[in-house]
Design a protein around this motif. Structure first.
Motif, mmCIF file in Angstrom:
data_model
loop_
_atom_site.group_PDB
_atom_site.id
_atom_site.type_symbol
_atom_site.label_atom_id
_atom_site.label_comp_id
_atom_site.label_asym_id
_atom_site.label_seq_id
_atom_site.Cartn_x
_atom_site.Cartn_y
_atom_site.Cartn_z
ATOM 1 N N GLY A 279 -14.714 3.307 1.286
ATOM 2 C CA GLY A 279 -14.655 2.268 0.712
ATOM 3 C C GLY A 279 -13.675 1.204 -0.135
ATOM 4 O O GLY A 279 -13.544 0.458 -0.143
ATOM 5 N N CYS A 280 -13.529 1.508 -1.289
ATOM 6 C CA CYS A 280 -13.476 1.321 -1.999
ATOM 7 C C CYS A 280 -11.983 1.235 -1.817
ATOM 8 O O CYS A 280 -10.633 1.007 -2.205
ATOM 9 C CB CYS A 280 -12.984 1.816 -3.701
ATOM 10 S SG CYS A 280 -11.875 1.472 -4.865
ATOM 11 N N CYS A 281 -10.929 2.362 -1.629
ATOM 12 C CA CYS A 281 -9.842 3.523 -1.728
ATOM 13 C C CYS A 281 -8.968 3.224 -0.130
ATOM 14 O O CYS A 281 -7.932 3.671 -0.018
ATOM 15 C CB CYS A 281 -9.853 4.546 -2.324
ATOM 16 S SG CYS A 281 -10.333 4.103 -4.463
ATOM 17 N N TRP A 282 -9.891 2.959 0.983
ATOM 18 C CA TRP A 282 -9.143 2.725 2.458
ATOM 19 C C TRP A 282 -8.070 2.374 2.602
ATOM 20 O O TRP A 282 -7.238 2.455 3.482
ATOM 21 C CB TRP A 282 -10.767 3.393 3.577
ATOM 22 C CG TRP A 282 -10.587 1.858 3.623
ATOM 23 C CD1 TRP A 282 -11.281 0.788 3.274
ATOM 24 C CD2 TRP A 282 -10.613 1.003 4.807
ATOM 25 N NE1 TRP A 282 -12.156 0.066 3.664
ATOM 26 C CE2 TRP A 282 -10.786 -0.566 4.573
ATOM 27 C CE3 TRP A 282 -8.610 1.168 5.624
ATOM 28 C CZ2 TRP A 282 -10.426 -1.698 5.506
ATOM 29 C CZ3 TRP A 282 -8.878 -0.316 6.144
ATOM 30 C CH2 TRP A 282 -9.759 -1.927 6.353
ATOM 31 N N SER A 283 -8.686 1.178 1.805
ATOM 32 C CA SER A 283 -7.262 0.290 2.361
ATOM 33 C C SER A 283 -6.117 0.576 2.158
ATOM 34 O O SER A 283 -4.420 0.366 1.991
ATOM 35 C CB SER A 283 -7.354 -1.209 1.805
ATOM 36 O OG SER A 283 -7.737 -1.714 -0.027
ATOM 37 N N LEU A 284 -5.952 1.489 0.585
ATOM 38 C CA LEU A 284 -4.472 1.994 0.151
ATOM 39 C C LEU A 284 -4.113 3.230 0.806
ATOM 40 O O LEU A 284 -2.920 3.328 1.434
ATOM 41 C CB LEU A 284 -5.077 2.740 -1.688
ATOM 42 C CG LEU A 284 -5.509 0.729 -2.271
ATOM 43 C CD1 LEU A 284 -5.675 1.620 -3.355
ATOM 44 C CD2 LEU A 284 -3.989 0.269 -2.276
ATOM 45 N N MET A 285 -4.670 3.375 1.671
ATOM 46 C CA MET A 285 -4.424 4.927 2.259
ATOM 47 C C MET A 285 -4.442 4.870 3.783
ATOM 48 O O MET A 285 -3.198 5.423 3.811
ATOM 49 C CB MET A 285 -6.147 6.141 2.453
ATOM 50 C CG MET A 285 -6.476 6.238 1.005
ATOM 51 S SD MET A 285 -5.047 7.432 0.470
ATOM 52 C CE MET A 285 -6.112 7.930 -1.047
ATOM 53 N N VAL A 286 -4.813 3.823 4.364
ATOM 54 C CA VAL A 286 -4.286 3.039 5.080
ATOM 55 C C VAL A 286 -2.516 3.386 4.735
ATOM 56 O O VAL A 286 -1.329 2.439 6.088
ATOM 57 C CB VAL A 286 -4.554 1.942 5.946
ATOM 58 C CG1 VAL A 286 -4.019 0.669 5.304
ATOM 59 C CG2 VAL A 286 -4.358 1.754 7.088
ATOM 60 N N LEU A 287 -2.259 2.645 3.759
ATOM 61 C CA LEU A 287 -1.035 2.222 3.936
ATOM 62 C C LEU A 287 0.248 3.506 3.877
ATOM 63 O O LEU A 287 1.831 2.700 4.156
ATOM 64 C CB LEU A 287 -0.433 1.843 2.001
ATOM 65 C CG LEU A 287 -1.082 0.249 1.812
ATOM 66 C CD1 LEU A 287 -1.240 0.245 0.814
ATOM 67 C CD2 LEU A 287 -0.614 -0.985 2.506
ATOM 68 N N LEU A 288 -0.107 4.292 4.069
ATOM 69 C CA LEU A 288 0.386 5.988 3.944
ATOM 70 C C LEU A 288 1.422 5.347 5.684
ATOM 71 O O LEU A 288 2.155 6.561 5.798
ATOM 72 C CB LEU A 288 0.191 7.059 4.217
ATOM 73 C CG LEU A 288 -0.890 7.254 1.835
ATOM 74 C CD1 LEU A 288 -1.345 9.033 2.626
ATOM 75 C CD2 LEU A 288 0.347 8.189 1.789
#
Length: 252
Positions: free
Chosen positions: A180-189
């Motif tokens: 929940g914390c980090c999915w928004s960063l992973m989607v940048l990949l």
């Protein structure tokens, strides 16, 4: 009185094992995919291979920031600490492995968008940056990040879990908060290229800074604002999203 140093050494060993596992995952990623250019979509991988690669990537990027929480959890264990920490870590990674299913679907869809006229890929990249940036600024992001940054309350919750499933449930529960914390960063990949190693290194550093630095919440907000800025800038500079616009950036 004599248990303190021994416990400290054992918990340090538990977090050290996570760092070793993360280092091994980084070595595999660099040696296997280091020379590849940023490619759209799933890089030609089927679902099983994609999930395997995805899970190794998540181990490399997430375990360093999780090591302090793992060390804290290890302090609550009195017997079979090593084997129980393995269960905790595996459960944590299984959550991220499960996240590979929507990640695969997203990669397939964006890969098809990248094969259409250039404007479609650019629009998709702008949408990815915008979604990531908006989420970084939401209360839900703050809540999940707060749990990752101050996990003492979670430790009390995990201590109440009964039976042999405690470590499995604790690892999965903490993994869900990290997701929940980090999915928004992973989607940048998806925008930078799934195996763009520079992007992986930068995002792993951001994740670690968000969770461990005193100004972690400010880091999260700054990244959100930067992502929103990229959503605008990519319209004029499509090369900012090589994973969707074929900007020609390489994996290293």
């Amino acid at each position: 009185m004599t248990g303190g140093p021994v416990t400290a050494r054992r918990t340090a060993g538990s977090s050290g094992l996570l760092l070793v596992a993360a280092a091994a995952a980084w070595v595999w990623v660099v040696t296997r995919w280091g020379g590849m250019p940023a490619m759209p979509g799933t890089m030609g991988l089927g679902l099983p291979a994609f999930l395997a690669v995805w899970t190794l990537m998540m181990a490399a990027m997430m375990l360093p920031a999780t090591a302090p929480v793992a060390a804290l959890y290890a302090r609550t264990l009195t017997v079979h600490r090593a084997s129980r920490m393995v269960v905790f870590t595996v459960a944590y990674l299984l959550v991220w492995a499960a996240a590979g299913l929507p990640a695969y679907a997203l990669a397939v869809g964006l890969g098809r968008a990248a094969s259409l006229p250039a404007g479609v890929g650019t629009a998709a990249a702008a949408a990815v940056f915008a979604v990531s940036g908006v989420y970084q600024l939401t209360p839900l992001k703050d809540r999940c990040l707060a749990r990752c940054r101050s996990p003492l309350g979670l430790m009390l919750r995990y201590a109440s879990y009964p039976g042999r499933s405690r470590d499995l449930r604790a690892g999965a529960h903490h993994g869900a908060f990290c997701l929940g914390c980090c999915w928004s960063l992973m989607v940048l990949l998806a925008a930078f290229g799934l195996m763009n190693l520079w992007a992986m290194v930068v995002l792993a550093a951001v994740i670690t800074a968000e969770k461990l630095l005193p100004a972690g919440r400010l880091v999260a907000r700054a990244v959100g604002i930067a992502s929103l800025a990229l959503a605008v800038a990519v319209v004029w500079v499509p090369a900012l999203a090589p994973g969707l616009t074929g900007g020609g950036m390489t994996g290293m």
